[in-house]
Scaffold this motif. Structure first.
Motif, PDB file in Angstrom:
ATOM      1  N   PRO A  21      15.389  23.188  -5.464  1.00  0.00           N
ATOM      2  CA  PRO A  21      15.108  22.425  -4.249  1.00  0.00           C
ATOM      3  C   PRO A  21      15.189  23.317  -3.013  1.00  0.00           C
ATOM      4  CG  PRO A  21      17.295  21.920  -5.063  1.00  0.00           C
ATOM      5  CD  PRO A  21      16.659  22.813  -6.074  1.00  0.00           C
ATOM      6  N   THR A  22      14.176  23.197  -2.141  1.00  0.00           N
ATOM      7  CA  THR A  22      14.145  24.022  -0.933  1.00  0.00           C
ATOM      8  C   THR A  22      14.148  23.202   0.336  1.00  0.00           C
ATOM      9  OG1 THR A  22      11.745  24.116  -1.032  1.00  0.00           O
ATOM     10  CG2 THR A  22      12.959  25.933  -2.057  1.00  0.00           C
ATOM     11  N   GLY A  23      14.102  21.900   0.220  1.00  0.00           N
ATOM     12  CA  GLY A  23      14.112  21.089   1.421  1.00  0.00           C
ATOM     13  C   GLY A  23      14.105  19.615   1.088  1.00  0.00           C
ATOM     14  N   PRO A  24      14.092  18.802   2.149  1.00  0.00           N
ATOM     15  CA  PRO A  24      14.125  17.352   1.936  1.00  0.00           C
ATOM     16  C   PRO A  24      12.832  16.852   1.313  1.00  0.00           C
ATOM     17  CG  PRO A  24      13.763  17.849   4.250  1.00  0.00           C
ATOM     18  CD  PRO A  24      14.027  19.151   3.563  1.00  0.00           C
ATOM     19  N   GLY A  25      12.890  15.680   0.750  1.00  0.00           N
ATOM     20  CA  GLY A  25      11.708  15.053   0.186  1.00  0.00           C
ATOM     21  C   GLY A  25      11.292  15.610  -1.149  1.00  0.00           C
ATOM     22  N   GLY A  26      12.173  16.282  -1.836  1.00  0.00           N
ATOM     23  CA  GLY A  26      11.843  16.801  -3.161  1.00  0.00           C
ATOM     24  C   GLY A  26      11.045  18.100  -3.132  1.00  0.00           C
ATOM     25  N   THR A  27      11.030  18.794  -1.999  1.00  0.00           N
ATOM     26  CA  THR A  27      10.331  20.068  -1.910  1.00  0.00           C
ATOM     27  C   THR A  27      11.021  21.078  -2.815  1.00  0.00           C
ATOM     28  OG1 THR A  27       9.886  19.575   0.403  1.00  0.00           O
ATOM     29  CG2 THR A  27       9.492  21.826  -0.323  1.00  0.00           C
ATOM     30  N   THR A  28      10.232  21.783  -3.618  1.00  0.00           N
ATOM     31  CA  THR A  28      10.785  22.775  -4.536  1.00  0.00           C
ATOM     32  C   THR A  28      10.179  24.136  -4.270  1.00  0.00           C
ATOM     33  OG1 THR A  28       9.119  22.315  -6.209  1.00  0.00           O
ATOM     34  CG2 THR A  28      11.181  21.067  -6.358  1.00  0.00           C
TER      35      THR A  28
END
Length: 134
Positions: A21-28
């Protein structure tokens, strides 16, 4: 996917992309994952040393805790000493020690009773032997 010349370029499926995970909203991360060809479940993370299962778990928890915080790449690992498990452990250890003490006391009482019974049997046997010997 198409193998024809001039066809669309192959894309990386979700199963073949890094799930860190790299950020909010399920960003990978989304980087392609190299498959090793060894038996077992394939990795879900790319070759970056910081993209590990444990760090991904910590990053997901940090994102959930922070709501919509910044990029996870900057998250530092914090060692937080939880109070409850330690105090629960102390209580459990105290309970185990109390149980141990109870078991030791019961064992000592049982051993003393058995010793008294054996002494009584030996006295009776001595009396029978003395009677038979006369």
């Amino acid at each position: 996917m198409s193998d024809e010349p001039g066809g669309p370029a192959p894309t990386t499926s979700a199963d073949e992309a890094c799930q860190f995970p790299t950020g909010p909203g399920g960003t990978t991360c989304g980087q392609p994952i190299e498959r090793s060809g060894t038996p077992g479940r394939p990795s879900r993370y790319c070759e970056r040393p910081e993209h590990t299962r444990a760090r991904a778990f910590a990053a997901r928890r940090a994102l959930e805790r922070d709501g919509a915080g910044g990029a996870v790449e900057t998250v530092t690992e914090e060692v937080v000493a939880p109070q409850r498990p330690v105090s629960d452990g102390r209580a459990s250890f105290g309970a185990l020690l109390a149980r141990f003490d109870d078991t030791v006391a019961h064992t000592q009482r049982t051993a003393a009773e058995q010793q008294a019974q054996l002494a009584a049997i030996l006295q009776r046997a001595s009396a029978v032997v003395a009677t038979v010997a006369d």
